[in-house]
Design a protein around this motif. Structure first.
Motif: not given
Lengths: 308, 242, 288
Positions: B77, B83, B98, B101-103, B105-107, B110, B152
Motif C-alpha cells: 500500500t 484496493r 474519518d 482519512i484512514a486511507g 494517513v499511512f498510505g 501521507r 478511502r
C-alpha cells in the motif's frame, strides 16, 4: 485547542489539585484507600490505552508490576529512588516489547494465554534464583512515607492521562482505532499493524513496572508471591472494563466503586474475593459489555435521540 | 515506457489446488485493465496477490520495475497500490470522514491533521458524498458504503487502483452512477485494475481485458476481442455452446 | 529412563485434559478458561467418594463424567450460546468468551473454597510400587495412565467412526458448511462442549490419585491444557496427544534435573518456541 478541551484540561487540573490535598486531611484509612485508587487508576487507565482499541486482553499487569517492585528491592541501596522508577519503566517497556513481538502477530487467544502465565513464569524464575542464592525475600527499608508514595502515584496518573491524550491525537492512536475496527483494512491502508500494537503495549508495560517500583517501599518486605500476585492483573482488567475503555476517563469510573467494594468485601468476607472477581466478570460480559461509559452513552442517546 | 505493474508466472497454490497458475500480464500507465472470468477462475486471488493479502507461491509481481511480491500488505500500500474489497469493509466505529482519512494517513502519499481533513472532504465531494462527512457508517445506503470505500482508497493517492467487483450488487440506477464514477476516474488518467462481472461496465470502461479460467489466462486484448474469442465463450458457457 | 516413563505417564493424563479443552475450542469455539476448575471439581469428587465411602476413583469417574457433562451442557446453553449468537465477529466472541469463562473460573474457585475450604487435599489410593522396565513407579500413576489411554482411544474411535463424531469434525472444520449439509450446529456444539467438560473432569479424578490439588489449582492446569492444545494444533487429536506426552516428559525432566518449581517455566519455554516457529501447531499445515 477547542474550548471543550480547555474546559476538560481545567477540570482535570482541579481534580488533580484536590487529590493532592488528601494526605493533609487523613493519613490513615482514607489515605490507604486513596493510594489503592491512585494505583489502580494508573494501572487500569494505562491498560485500557492498549486493550481498549485493540481488544487484546492483557493479563500481564502483575508480571510488569512485580518486575518493578524487584527493581526497587534490588537497587534501592545503591541507586537514587527516582532512577529506579525510570529503570523499572525501561524494564517494563522492554519486557512488553518482547512479549508483544512473540504474540501480537497472532490471534487474541494466544496473547491472553501468554500474558496469563507470564507473572507465574517470572515468579517461578525469581523464586528459583532466590533458592539458588539462599535468600527468601527482600527488605525494602526506606524513609519514603505513604503520603510520598501517594503523591508519586498521582503524578504518574497525570502522566498517564497526558500520554493517553497525546496518543489519542496522534497517528498511532488513529492507527489503533483502525486496527480495532478492522485489521485487514488497517494493513491495506498502509499501517504496520504489528509494530503499532507492540509500541502501544509498551505503555502499560512501562507504567505497571513504574507503579511496582513506586509501591515497593510500602511493602517493606517483598517476596515473589506478593510481588507477582495474579489477582492484580484480574482486578485491573475488571476495573478498566467495568468503567469502559471507550474514553480516557472510563477506567476511573470503574476503579473508584470497585476499589471500595473490594476493600469492604476483603475485610468482611476475605474468602469471597475470588467469587466477587468471578461475578464481576460475568456482570461485565452479560450486563455491561461497554462498561459504565457505554451505559452512559446509551442513556444519553435515549434522551437526545429519542425523536429520531 | 515501463509498465506500472507486471506479473510474470504468478502462481498461488492452496494445498493441492492451484488457484492461480502462471499468470503473465502488464498494466500500462493510465490504462484500465479488466480482469474477468467465470466464478472461481482466480480473479480475486490474483488481486489478493497483487495487494499483498496473499503471498505468491512462485512467480513475480513488479511495480514500476521494482519487485513487490513477498512484501506485506501495508508495504505494498505504501508503495502505491490501493484496493477495495469484494465485500465492502468500512470502519464501523468512525464516521464517514474519518473512514476516508484512514486511507490518507499511512498510505502512499501521507497527509495528517487539517490537510488530511480537507483532502478527505474533497474526495467525498469527488465520489458524490459531499456534506455527508459526519454521518455514521451505519446510516449509509449500500452504494454509499461503496463510495466511502472508494474515497478511502483514493485518499492515499495510489499509483495503481484495484477495484474488486466494485459494481457488484448495485441496482440498475446505482449501477449507472457507479459506472459514471469509475469512468470519471479513468478520465483523470488513473491506472486501474477492475475485477468485474458486469459486461456493460467492462465494455465501456476497460482499455484491455485479461480473461481467466480455472486459474490460467485464456485470452487478452480489447474488450471487443476477448468477448468474441471462442475460448472465452466456451469458458463462460461451457463446451456445448461453443 | 525412569524420567521418560514418569513423564509419559503424566503426559497421558494431560492428553485427556487437553482433549477436553480441544473439543470445546475446536468445535464450540469457546476457549474455556474455566476448564481447570472442572478438573479440580472432578478431583474433589474422587476425593470425596474415596474418603467417605472407599469408592475407587476409577469407579467414581462413571459418576463424575455424567455430572460434568450435565453441568457443562447447561453452562453452554444458558451462558455461552447467547454470546455465540450476539457476536458480530470471531474476535468479539473470543473476547467475550474469554471474559465469561474467566468469570466462571473464579466463581468456580469461589464456590469450591466456600464448600471445601482452601486446604490441599490428597488421599492414598493404589500407592503401591510397581516395577516397569527395571524401575519402580507408583501403581496409581500407571493405572491413571492406562485409564487415560482407554478414554482417549474411545474418544478417537467415536470421533472417527461414528456419524455424530463425523458431524463434530465437520463443525470443527467449517461451521457454516456443516449447517448447510443439515447438521444441527448449536446442538452438536453443546454436546461437544459438554463432552469436553466430562473428559476434563474425568482427567481431574484420575490425576487426583497421585497429585495434590486445592481449590485454586485449576488455573495451572488450564494453562497447561491451553499450551498443549496450541502446540498440538486446534482440532487435532493426534497432535494433542503427542504434545501432551511431550510436555509431560519435558516437565518431568526439568523437575528432576533442575528444580520442581520450574515446571510452568518449562511449559512456557515450549510455548514460546511453538509460537515463534510453528504457530499453526506441531502438525498443522502452513496457513495459506
Amino acid at each position: 485547542m477547542s474550548s471543550v478541551e480547555i474546559r476538560n484540561l481545567i477540570l482535570t487540573a482541579i481534580a488533580l489539585g484536590v487529590c493532592i490535598l488528601l494526605p493533609m486531611a487523613d493519613s490513615g484509612y482514607w489515605l490507604s484507600i486513596g493510594l489503592s485508587i491512585a494505583m489502580f487508576t494508573v494501572l487500569a487507565t494505562s491498560w485500557a490505552l492498549f486493550s481498549g482499541p485493540t481488544h487484546y486482553i492483557s493479563l500481564a499487569t502483575a508480571a510488569f508490576f512485580g518486575v518493578g517492585t524487584y527493581t526497587t528491592g534490588l537497587g534501592f541501596e545503591t541507586l537514587p529512588f527516582w532512577s529506579l522508577v525510570a529503570l523499572a519503566g525501561m524494564f517494563g517497556a522492554l519486557m512488553a516489547a518482547l512479549v508483544g513481538l512473540a504474540t501480537l502477530r497472532l490471534s487474541g487467544v494466544y496473547f491472553v494465554i501468554f500474558t496469563l502465565g507470564l507473572a507465574e513464569l517470572v515468579r517461578q524464575v525469581i523464586t528459583w534464583a532466590q533458592n539458588q542464592s539462599g535468600q527468601k525475600g527482600l527488605y525494602v527499608l526506606t524513609d519514603i512515607t505513604e503520603a510520598m508514595i501517594y503523591w508519586m502515584l498521582i503524578a504518574l496518573a497525570a502522566a498517564v492521562y497526558l500520554t493517553g491524550w497525546l496518543i489519542g491525537r496522534s497517528r498511532l492512536g488513529f492507527a489503533l482505532r483502525i486496527i480495532g475496527d478492522d485489521e485487514t483494512v488497517a494493513a491495506h491502508s498502509g499501517i504496520n499493524t504489528a509494530r503499532a500494537k507492540v509500541l502501544l503495549f509498551m505503555v502499560p508495560g512501562a507504567v505497571a513496572a513504574m507503579t511496582g517500583a513506586i509501591l515497593a517501599p510500602r511493602y517493606v518486605y517483598i517476596e515473589p508471591s506478593l510481588a507477582f500476585t495474579p489477582m492484580l492483573s484480574f482486578q485491573v482488567v475488571i476495573m478498566a472494563l467495568l468503567g469502559g475503555t471507550g474514553r480516557l476517563w472510563g477506567p476511573l469510573a470503574g476503579v473508584v466503586p470497585f476499589t471500595l467494594l473490594w476493600e469492604s468485601i476483603s475485610s468482611n468476607f476475605p474468602n469471597q474475593t475470588t467469587l466477587l472477581l468471578g461475578l464481576s466478570f460475568l456482570l461485565i460480559v452479560y450486563a455491561l459489555p461497554r462498561g459504565f461509559v457505554g451505559l452512559l452513552d446509551r442513556l444519553r442517546q435515549r434522551v437526545t435521540g429519542g425523536v429520531s | 515506457m515501463s509498465p506500472v505493474l507486471s506479473l510474470r508466472g504468478a502462481t498461488k497454490r492452496f494445498g493441492g489446488l492451484v488457484a492461480v497458475n502462471g499468470i503473465d500480464f502488464d498494466v500500462a500507465e493510465h490504462q484500465v485493465l479488466g480482469l474477468i472470468g467465470p466464478n472461481g477462475s482466480g480473479k480475486s486471488t490474483t488481486l489478493n496477490l497483487i495487494s499483498g493479502a496473499l503471498t505468491l507461491t512462485s512467480g513475480s509481481i513488479k511495480l514500476r520495475g521494482a519487485p513487490i511480491s513477498g512484501l506485506a500488505a501495508q508495504d505494498i500500500t505504501r508503495r502505491g497500490v490501493s484496493r477495495t474489497f469484494q465485500l465492502v469493509r468500512l470502519l464501523p466505529s468512525m464516521n464517514v470522514r474519518d473512514n476516508v482519512i484512514a486511507g490518507a494517513v499511512f498510505g502512499h502519499r501521507r497527509r495528517w491533521g487539517a490537510e488530511a481533513r480537507d483532502f478527505a472532504e474533497s474526495l467525498l465531494e469527488r465520489v458524490g458524498l459531499g456534506g455527508k462527512g459526519q454521518m455514521p457508517i451505519g446510516q449509509l445506503t449500500y452504494i454509499d458504503t461503496k463510495r466511502v470505500e472508494l474515497a478511502r482508497v483514493l485518499a492515499s493517492d495510489p499509483t495503481l487502483l484495484l477495484l474488486d467487483e466494485w459494481l457488484a450488487g448495485l441496482n440498475p440506477t446505482e449501477l449507472q452512477d457507479g459506472i459514471a464514477l469509475i469512468k470519471s476516474l479513468r478520465d483523470e488518467g488513473r491506472t486501474i485494475i477492475l475485477v468485474e462481472h458486469v459486461m456493460d461496465a467492462i465494455r465501456s470502461l476497460c482499455d484491455r481485458c485479461v480473461v481467466m479460467s480455472s486459474g490460467t489466462k485464456i485470452a487478452e486484448g480489447t474488450p471487443g476481442e476477448v468477448l468474441s474469442d471462442p475460448n472465452v465463450i466456451r469458458a463462460y458457457l461451457g463446451d456445448d455452446d461453443a | 529412563m525412569d524420567i521418560l516413563i514418569t513423564g509419559l505417564l503424566l503426559g497421558g493424563t494431560y492428553a485427556l485434559i487437553a482433549m477436553g479443552l480441544n473439543l470445546q475450542y475446536g468445535v464450540a469455539r469457546i476457549m474455556n478458561l474455566a476448564n481447570g476448575e472442572l478438573l479440580v471439581a472432578g478431583g474433589f469428587g474422587a476425593f470425596f467418594f474415596y474418603t467417605s465411602g472407599q469408592v475407587s476413583p476409577f469407579l467414581t469417574i462413571f459418576l463424575v463424567a455424567p455430572a460434568a457433562f450435565g453441568v457443562s451442557w447447561v453452562i453452554y446453553r444458558i451462558m455461552l450460546r447467547p454470546l455465540v449468537n450476539r457476536a458480530k465477529s470471531r474476535g468479539q466472541l473470543e473476547t467475550d468468551s474469554i471474559l465469561a469463562t474467566f468469570g466462571l473460573s473464579f466463581v468456580g474457585v469461589g464456590l469450591m473454597l466456600a464448600a471445601f475450604g482452601g486446604d490441599y487435599f490428597n488421599y492414598s489410593y493404589l500407592a503401591r510400587p510397581i516395577t516397569l522396565a527395571g524401575d519402580t513407579f507408583a501403581l496409581n500413576r500407571v493405572a491413571s495412565f492406562l485409564a487415560a489411554v482407554v478414554i482417549c482411544g474411545l474418544l478417537y474411535l467415536w470421533l472417527n467412526r461414528t456419524r455424530a463424531g463425523l458431524s463434530i469434525r465437520a463443525i470443527a472444520v467449517s461451521p457454516d458448511s456443516a449447517r448447510l449439509v443439515g447438521i444441527d450446529v448449536p446442538r452438536m456444539a453443546a454436546i461437544a462442549f459438554a463432552l469436553g467438560g466430562a473428559v476434563t473432569a474425568v482427567g481431574g479424578a484420575l490425576i487426583s490419585t497421585y497429585l495434590t490439588l486445592d481449590a485454586s489449582a485449576g488455573v495451572i492446569f488450564t494453562l497447561k491444557a491451553l499450551i498443549i492444545v496450541i502446540m498440538g494444533g486446534v482440532g487435532d487429536v493426534r497432535g494433542t496427544i503427542v504434545a501432551a506426552l511431550f510436555l509431560g516428559v519435558v516437565e518431568t525432566l526439568v523437575a528432576s534435573l533442575i528444580d520442581p518449581g520450574l515446571t510452568l517455566a518449562a511449559a512456557y519455554a515450549l510455548f514460546i518456541l511453538v509460537l515463534l516457529f510453528r504457530p499453526q501447531g506441531l502438525f498443522g499445515k502452513t496457513p495459506t
